[in-house]
Design a protein around this motif. Sequence first.
Motif, PDB file in Angstrom:
ATOM      1  N   TRP A 126       0.825  -1.216   0.000  1.00 45.34           N
ATOM      2  CA  TRP A 126       0.000   0.000   0.000  1.00 45.34           C
ATOM      3  C   TRP A 126       0.858   1.264   0.000  1.00 45.34           C
ATOM      4  O   TRP A 126       0.556   2.225  -0.704  1.00 45.34           O
ATOM      5  CB  TRP A 126      -0.932  -0.003   1.215  1.00 45.34           C
ATOM      6  CG  TRP A 126      -2.042  -0.994   1.146  1.00 45.34           C
ATOM      7  CD1 TRP A 126      -2.324  -1.987   2.038  1.00 45.34           C
ATOM      8  CD2 TRP A 126      -3.045  -1.088   0.123  1.00 45.34           C
ATOM      9  NE1 TRP A 126      -3.416  -2.708   1.637  1.00 45.34           N
ATOM     10  CE2 TRP A 126      -3.889  -2.169   0.461  1.00 45.34           C
ATOM     11  CE3 TRP A 126      -3.313  -0.392  -1.046  1.00 45.34           C
ATOM     12  CZ2 TRP A 126      -4.964  -2.555  -0.314  1.00 45.34           C
ATOM     13  CZ3 TRP A 126      -4.389  -0.775  -1.827  1.00 45.34           C
ATOM     14  CH2 TRP A 126      -5.199  -1.841  -1.465  1.00 45.34           C
ATOM     15  N   SER A 129       2.660   1.693  -3.468  1.00 43.66           N
ATOM     16  CA  SER A 129       1.839   1.891  -4.656  1.00 43.66           C
ATOM     17  C   SER A 129       1.740   3.374  -4.988  1.00 43.66           C
ATOM     18  O   SER A 129       2.190   4.241  -4.235  1.00 43.66           O
ATOM     19  CB  SER A 129       0.443   1.316  -4.433  1.00 43.66           C
ATOM     20  OG  SER A 129      -0.257   2.064  -3.458  1.00 43.66           O
ATOM     21  N   PHE A 166      -6.322   1.351  -9.189  1.00 45.10           N
ATOM     22  CA  PHE A 166      -5.105   1.053  -8.430  1.00 45.10           C
ATOM     23  C   PHE A 166      -5.432   0.491  -7.048  1.00 45.10           C
ATOM     24  O   PHE A 166      -4.712  -0.374  -6.542  1.00 45.10           O
ATOM     25  CB  PHE A 166      -4.246   2.314  -8.297  1.00 45.10           C
ATOM     26  CG  PHE A 166      -3.262   2.467  -9.418  1.00 45.10           C
ATOM     27  CD1 PHE A 166      -2.021   1.855  -9.360  1.00 45.10           C
ATOM     28  CD2 PHE A 166      -3.578   3.203 -10.546  1.00 45.10           C
ATOM     29  CE1 PHE A 166      -1.113   1.984 -10.400  1.00 45.10           C
ATOM     30  CE2 PHE A 166      -2.682   3.339 -11.589  1.00 45.10           C
ATOM     31  CZ  PHE A 166      -1.437   2.722 -11.518  1.00 45.10           C
ATOM     32  N   GLY A 170      -4.484  -3.322  -5.861  1.00 44.71           N
ATOM     33  CA  GLY A 170      -3.682  -3.645  -4.682  1.00 44.71           C
ATOM     34  C   GLY A 170      -4.286  -4.787  -3.878  1.00 44.71           C
ATOM     35  O   GLY A 170      -3.569  -5.704  -3.440  1.00 44.71           O
ATOM     36  N   MET A 194       4.769  -5.280  -7.496  1.00 45.52           N
ATOM     37  CA  MET A 194       4.369  -3.890  -7.710  1.00 45.52           C
ATOM     38  C   MET A 194       4.215  -3.587  -9.195  1.00 45.52           C
ATOM     39  O   MET A 194       3.328  -2.819  -9.598  1.00 45.52           O
ATOM     40  CB  MET A 194       5.402  -2.951  -7.087  1.00 45.52           C
ATOM     41  CG  MET A 194       5.529  -3.079  -5.576  1.00 45.52           C
ATOM     42  SD  MET A 194       3.985  -2.794  -4.699  1.00 45.52           S
ATOM     43  CE  MET A 194       3.660  -1.105  -5.139  1.00 45.52           C
ATOM     44  N   LEU A 197       0.955  -5.030 -10.203  1.00 51.28           N
ATOM     45  CA  LEU A 197      -0.125  -4.178  -9.691  1.00 51.28           C
ATOM     46  C   LEU A 197      -0.392  -3.028 -10.652  1.00 51.28           C
ATOM     47  O   LEU A 197      -1.546  -2.746 -11.010  1.00 51.28           O
ATOM     48  CB  LEU A 197       0.256  -3.660  -8.304  1.00 51.28           C
ATOM     49  CG  LEU A 197      -0.788  -2.881  -7.495  1.00 51.28           C
ATOM     50  CD1 LEU A 197      -0.493  -3.018  -6.003  1.00 51.28           C
ATOM     51  CD2 LEU A 197      -0.808  -1.392  -7.853  1.00 51.28           C
ATOM     52  N   SER A 198       0.673  -2.365 -11.091  1.00 55.37           N
ATOM     53  CA  SER A 198       0.514  -1.247 -12.028  1.00 55.37           C
ATOM     54  C   SER A 198      -0.021  -1.722 -13.370  1.00 55.37           C
ATOM     55  O   SER A 198      -0.842  -1.047 -14.000  1.00 55.37           O
ATOM     56  CB  SER A 198       1.855  -0.528 -12.214  1.00 55.37           C
ATOM     57  OG  SER A 198       2.338  -0.030 -10.992  1.00 55.37           O
TER      58      SER A 198
END
Length: 375
Positions: A126, A129, A166, A170, A194, A197-198
Amino acid sequence: MAISIPPSDCLDSIYWTLSSTGCYSIKSGYATAFSKLWALKASSKDRLRLESSSVLFCKQRLWSLPISGKWRLFLWKILTNTLPLGSEAMKRNLDWNYFCVNCSSSTQFETPEHLFRDCPLASRIWMGSQLGINSHSGGHVNLQKWIINWISLFLKKEQSCYLISFFVSGLWRIWCIRNALKFRSSPVDLYSSMSLLSLDASLNIDAEHQYMLSQQRRLNHDQDDLSEMERIRNFFPHFLIGSAGCSDYIRVKCDAAWKPSFQAAAGWILKSSSGEVIYRGQAKFWASSAFQAEANALYLALSDALSKGFTHIDASSDCLNLVYQVAGLQAKTQDAVSILCCICNLLVCFHCFAISFCPRTLNRTTHAIAKCAIA
């Protein structure tokens, strides 16, 4: 607010709101009594699972969020506390690893709050991000309320699609890491996580952008198949008032969108006899049923056409029951009687009026207008 006020005095009537016909039946009465009995006997665990704020969010906002269907279902499982976590397995006395595998703890149980918010791995995700969320600041509320608060905040921002994508990405990436560790013993690579995630968020934003473009194209390119309309009119009843030989008429197409929260919206289009779009209109209102919303959409479209001075109308709707009831071929639905009476009062103002059934495939533009208005 969803009660339709009649234009003239009329006698009250008894209406049973828990059935589509408005008439009481033993089946609907038994279902109501059984649901109330279940609510009284529900255990504290069930009451916590069906927390009012989570249920209300799932009914009103969840399914219209700008995310993929897979993510909506995943978010619904989190909000209703139905994910197969260690804490749930322990309640059912299942042979399961009850502890969090993301932080390799032998003392911390795998609860929704710990896995998605309080776990050190989740906190790093978190904070790292693009949202930069400090997950430790929300430890005083449960996970469902924490998620709802963040999404409600993002919905008020200008780039709501970007922020929500986003945020849900997450949650999804934490869940994927947990499953990889639990079932495949895969090592955690925080950098690649990460990046994924993006990537997930970007793909969702692109998909939502393409969907909005397709909706816009529907608004601009909704071609009517006149031969198909003629075939439908030969099959379904075609209601006509006035001269059948009228050539200088205005085509009125309308549709409505309705939510169980009683929010509704109407969209309509006025076209010339040659098919040229003259006007597009939309309006938001309250309605107690989907049929009442459809009737109100027709009333608003006809009122708009009359206010612009058009007296030769060829109307169409994709609600067959509405066409039947306006034509007098079917008994009026109780919760829309006053609106149907208003429609009938409008008809005497037209020199020529016709109404026919139009399938959804030929009524996509007005449907898209109504959906955009209610979103």
